[in-house]
Motif scaffolding. Structure first.
Motif, PDB file in Angstrom:
ATOM      1  N   PRO A  91      24.429  28.874  12.045  1.00  0.00           N
ATOM      2  CA  PRO A  91      24.326  30.069  11.215  1.00  0.00           C
ATOM      3  C   PRO A  91      22.977  30.750  11.413  1.00  0.00           C
ATOM      4  O   PRO A  91      21.969  30.081  11.661  1.00  0.00           O
ATOM      5  CB  PRO A  91      24.468  29.514   9.800  1.00  0.00           C
ATOM      6  N   GLU A  92      22.965  32.063  11.296  1.00  0.00           N
ATOM      7  CA  GLU A  92      21.736  32.819  11.571  1.00  0.00           C
ATOM      8  C   GLU A  92      20.580  32.346  10.701  1.00  0.00           C
ATOM      9  O   GLU A  92      19.436  32.290  11.153  1.00  0.00           O
ATOM     10  CB  GLU A  92      21.998  34.310  11.369  1.00  0.00           C
ATOM     11  N   GLN A 429      30.364  23.089   2.491  1.00  0.00           N
ATOM     12  CA  GLN A 429      31.327  24.200   2.421  1.00  0.00           C
ATOM     13  C   GLN A 429      32.637  23.726   1.784  1.00  0.00           C
ATOM     14  O   GLN A 429      33.256  24.457   0.997  1.00  0.00           O
ATOM     15  CB  GLN A 429      31.601  24.778   3.819  1.00  0.00           C
TER      16      GLN A 429
END
Length: 512
Positions: A91-92, A429
């Motif tokens: 993820p960024e 998640q």
């Protein structure tokens, strides 16, 4: 503005950089340490001393001497040969964390890089140019070699980046911001990639998400307590003080505040003598997970300020030692512990979901259905929660118990910490989606009970959640509700929400 010293970076400061776009600079003292360390490297090259990674090859090639005129080529070859990560990119926000943590580690002044290398890392960070870094390919010892090589490529004007919502060639983004690519010199390539910043960056993001989720579980569990008319005495302070775990007592105290003026919770003997474990033991189970979270936080804040490359340079170059600080075992253990702790939140949440939907365990409409039989209501949402919980059991298997030799057995024990941190992220998640399902079911249960009888805090929580999650008046595609609820739990400023909606309760409690 966050000032990096190489010694003092905290998780709270990192949150400001990662999520609130705080700018970053280096302290004046840290620049002095970097310059002295670099002078030592240049002296080593000039004097043709035999020092690993500066005048030798890498790994099994540590006995191969490199001519002085080839040291730059050695670094170029190192980064290109090691940039072989595969799979989906991190993820960024994790890539952003890697830039932050690598700059902070190099500022300690034990790595021998030129100041310009750290300046470039900070320029990328402040310009929001984030390297595209494949997730798979690190063994978690000799550092996160493959992931960090993709980061180093960007400093050289190669590879790809995330920039202003797009994925593009690194050189394109650098040009837009007027950032000049680097030619890495002696030791610099090795200093950039021989560290634990991939697993630690992923671990940092994991912890930030996990901490918020852990707090949200208490609010969602409070809604469920009201929906099932749970017994409030199980949260009495004396019960938890008698055992002695601080975190257990803190969970109980927060829940007491959340349900303090509820007319839905009950007393012992009013409806039943005692509740099932998934209600009665919330402080004990959640509190144990908080103990694990505290452990993880401690290890992350040490590692965020650690020198983790090899070799390390001390005493202005008089002492250069090949050690093993790149070995990720401390973070591997922490991530495995985090996996187990977070999986337990989902385990107990799924049991509460079952109690909300199973007509044999409550007096609510079967599966919270508006028309039992004709409409299935929340029936299959419980299936989804059960599936996610079972998936977590597989992901929670500790990565750190595995090892596999590499580099012709020179690197014969590795941590697998990066795998552990990636699996922890997947578990988190899944946990969020299980909690989203409990939230949807609990909202429906308290609605049946009478929301006007809810506690002040849970009523505010109910009102906010209902803006996204409508009442179940007709079967619909509940997948959309689950994802909407999970997204809301991720995005909401939970600290502000609690401060806004619990401060009134504190005043009421103090008057009683």
């Amino acid at each position: 503005m966050i000032e990096l010293t190489g010694q003092t970076l905290t998780i709270e400061e990192a949150k400001e950089v990662l999520y609130n776009d705080a700018l970053v600079k280096a302290s004046a003292e840290s620049w002095s340490n970097v310059e002295k360390s670099r002078e030592a490297v240049e002296k080593i090259v000039k004097q043709k001393k035999v020092i690993y990674g500066i005048t030798t090859g890498f790994g099994k090639f540590s006995d191969v001497l490199i001519d002085a005129e080839d040291v730059e080529q050695l670094q170029w070859n190192l980064i290109h040969s090691h940039a072989c990560g595969v799979g989906e990119p991190f993820p960024e926000v994790v890539s952003r964390a890697m830039l932050l943590l690598r700059a902070n580690a190099l500022l300690k002044g034990f790595s021998g890089v030129r100041p310009v290398v750290i300046e470039r890392l900070l320029e990328l960070l402040n310009a929001h140019i984030h390297p595209v870094i494949p997730q798979q390919g690190s063994l978690g010892a000799s550092g996160d070699l493959a992931p960090l090589s993709h980061l180093a490529l960007v400093l050289m004007g190669e590879g790809e980046v995330f920039y202003k919502g797009e994925q593009m060639k690194a050189l394109t983004a650098l040009s837009k911001e007027g950032i000049v690519p680097l030619t890495l010199q002696a030791k610099e390539g090795l200093a950039l990639i021989n560290g634990t910043q991939a697993m630690t960056a992923m671990g940092l993001v994991n912890y930030i998400e996990a901490e918020q989720l852990a707090l949200q579980t208490e609010a969602i569990a409070s809604l469920t307590l009201e929906g099932l008319r749970g017994i409030k005495e199980a949260f009495d302070a004396d019960v938890h003080l008698s055992r002695g775990y601080r975190q257990q007592s803190e969970v109980a105290e927060r829940i007491r505040r959340m349900i303090s003026d509820s007319q839905l919770v009950t007393t012992q003997g009013e409806l039943r003598v005692q509740d099932a474990y998934s209600l009665r033991c919330i402080p004990q189970v959640h509190g144990a997970s908080w103990q694990a979270l505290d452990y993880v936080k401690e290890k992350l804040e040490i590692e965020m300020n650690a020198a983790t490359d090899n070799p390390l340079i001390f005493d202005n170059g008089e002492k250069v030692i090949s050690g093993g600080n790149f070995h990720g075992q401390p973070i591997a253990f922490a991530m495995d512990f985090l996996k187990i702790a977070m999986a337990e939140y989902a385990n107990i949440s799924e049991r509460r979901i079952e109690r909300l939907v199973n007509p044999q365990l409550n007096d609510l409409p079967p599966f919270l259905s508006p028309e039992p039989g004709l409409q299935s209501g929340a029936m299959i949402m419980q299936y989804v929660a059960a599936a996610l919980v079972s998936e977590n059991k597989t992901l929670a298997h500790p990565a750190s118990v595995d090892s596999i030799p590499s580099s012709a057995n020179q690197e014969d024990h590795v941590s697998m910490g990066t795998i552990g941190s990636r699996h922890a992220h997947q578990i988190i998640q899944n946990v969020r989606r299980v909690l989203a399902i409990e939230l949807i079911c609990a909202l429906q249960a308290v609605e049946y009970r009478g929301k006007e009888r809810m506690a002040s805090f849970t009523n505010a929580f109910y009102t906010e959640a209902r803006k996204l999650i409508p009442s179940i008046t007709q079967d619909r595609v509940f997948s959309k509700d689950i994802e909407a609820a999970a997204s809301w739990l991720y995005q909401i400023d939970w600290k502000s929400f609690v401060e806004k909606n619990l401060h009134v309760r504190k005043e009421k409690i103090s008057k009683q």
